[in-house]
Design an enzyme around this catalytic site. Structure first.
Site, PDB file in Angstrom:
ATOM      1  N   ASP A  33     -20.515  -6.131 -16.633  1.00  0.00           N
ATOM      2  CA  ASP A  33     -19.310  -7.055 -16.456  1.00  0.00           C
ATOM      3  C   ASP A  33     -18.066  -6.148 -16.427  1.00  0.00           C
ATOM      4  OD1 ASP A  33     -18.065  -9.830 -16.212  1.00  0.00           O
ATOM      5  OD2 ASP A  33     -17.218  -8.987 -18.018  1.00  0.00           O
ATOM      6  N   GLU A  76     -20.580  -5.211 -11.773  1.00  0.00           N
ATOM      7  CA  GLU A  76     -19.317  -6.184 -11.295  1.00  0.00           C
ATOM      8  C   GLU A  76     -18.208  -5.337 -10.716  1.00  0.00           C
ATOM      9  OE1 GLU A  76     -16.917 -10.106 -12.323  1.00  0.00           O
ATOM     10  OE2 GLU A  76     -16.897  -8.401 -13.656  1.00  0.00           O
TER      11      GLU A  76
END
Length: 316
Positions: A41, A67
């Site tokens: 993330d 990400e």
């Protein structure tokens, strides 16, 4: 070093050998428990060199999906910097796909292994929406019913990237979490009996995209298509579609009325089960409808805000 103190998230010194070793040890423990890989993330808030160093200490078959949200071309951090650590989520794919589906105007992207402002296909994780974008920038979400099915169909039938089919829970407050019980634990939902988009959802309902009949059929289509390239699109009235060279064909109809269409195809003559309606091959009886291919043309009736798809394995 990229200093990125996020709300309630400590900025670990990932340039430190001891910090890296602790992270690698933890991730290694998760792999020992059976985890196949990791979604990193907000990876762009860590140095690409640091991410690569941590990932490089893991087994070579560990799946890594970072990400890295693509901003403007002038931004100093771009997804391409993280490709040596694994795949990245390609946000531009959804940004290109969604608005056209939303507007009912579908067409070809730039075909081939590379597309403008996209990482190379073999490194791209593509999606229609995710847990963040469905609450913000996504043009098409579960609330759009058939258009959401169309968007997922266009993605799954495509030859670009590795697709992610997102499935979450319904909400009316963009900041709401899932439904919880008296102890604060999330309440499980059931997907029993869910075969496609619903007309209405209550807050906390599972969208259950993964249980849709169409998704099962389109995943099977993707397997049958294999490495066959996506050919330039074809259309007839409101119906647009494309072929995976000689192996599969997808047709979509974003309009509000059923539409009959005849389009050219390289698939062999015969009658094919529509895998959007029938799902995967197990127990398929073609009750959902068929597509006829004769003399290089495919004839089908595509439902309003729906799709029809065939592949070589669906030939009767």
């Amino acid at each position: 070093m990229q200093t990125c103190e996020l709300v309630n998230l400590a900025d670990l010194d990932t340039g430190s050998a001891s910090v890296r070793a602790t992270i690698v040890s933890y991730l290694g423990h998760l792999l020992d428990l059976g985890v196949a890989g990791f979604r990193i993330d907000a990876a762009k808030h860590m140095s690409a060199d640091d991410v690569e160093a941590i990932v490089g200490a893991l087994p070579s078959d560990t799946v890594i999906m970072s990400e890295v949200i693509r901003g403007s071309a002038s931004e100093p951090i771009q997804p391409e910097e993280y490709l040596d650590a694994g795949s990245v989520f390609e946000f531009q794919y959804a940004r290109d796909l969604g608005p056209g589906v939303r507007a009912g105007v579908t067409g070809d992207p730039q075909l081939g292994a590379e597309r403008p402002l996209h990482v190379p296909s073999q490194k791209a994780i593509v999606f229609v929406d995710n847990h963040d974008t469905e609450r913000g920038e996504a043009s098409v979400t579960y609330r759009d019913g058939g258009l959401y099915l169309i968007a997922n169909a266009l993605m799954l039938a495509d030859d670009f990237g590795t697709p992610v089919v997102y499935s979450g829970y319904a909400f009316s407050d963009r900041d709401a979490g899932p439904a919880t019980d008296g102890s604060g634990a999330a309440v499980a939902w059931t997907c029993a009996g869910v075969t496609g988009p619903r007309d209405a959802y209550a807050d906390g309902d599972g969208v259950c995209t993964e249980g849709w009949t169409a998704i099962a059929g389109l995943l099977e289509l993707r397997r049958w298509a294999g490495d066959a390239p996506r050919l330039p699109g074809v259309d007839d009235g409101d119906v647009y579609g494309f072929e995976r060279d000689g192996r599969a064909l997808l047709l979509v109809n974003p309009s509000g009325e059923d539409a009959a269409a005849v389009v050219p195809t390289g698939l062999p003559d015969g009658e094919y089960c529509d895998v959007v309606a029938a799902g995967a091959s197990a127990g398929r009886d073609c009750t959902g409808g068929t597509v006829t291919v004769t003399g290089g043309n495919a004839s089908a009736t595509v439902p309003a805000r729906g799709a029809v798809a065939i592949h070589l394995g669906a030939r009767r």
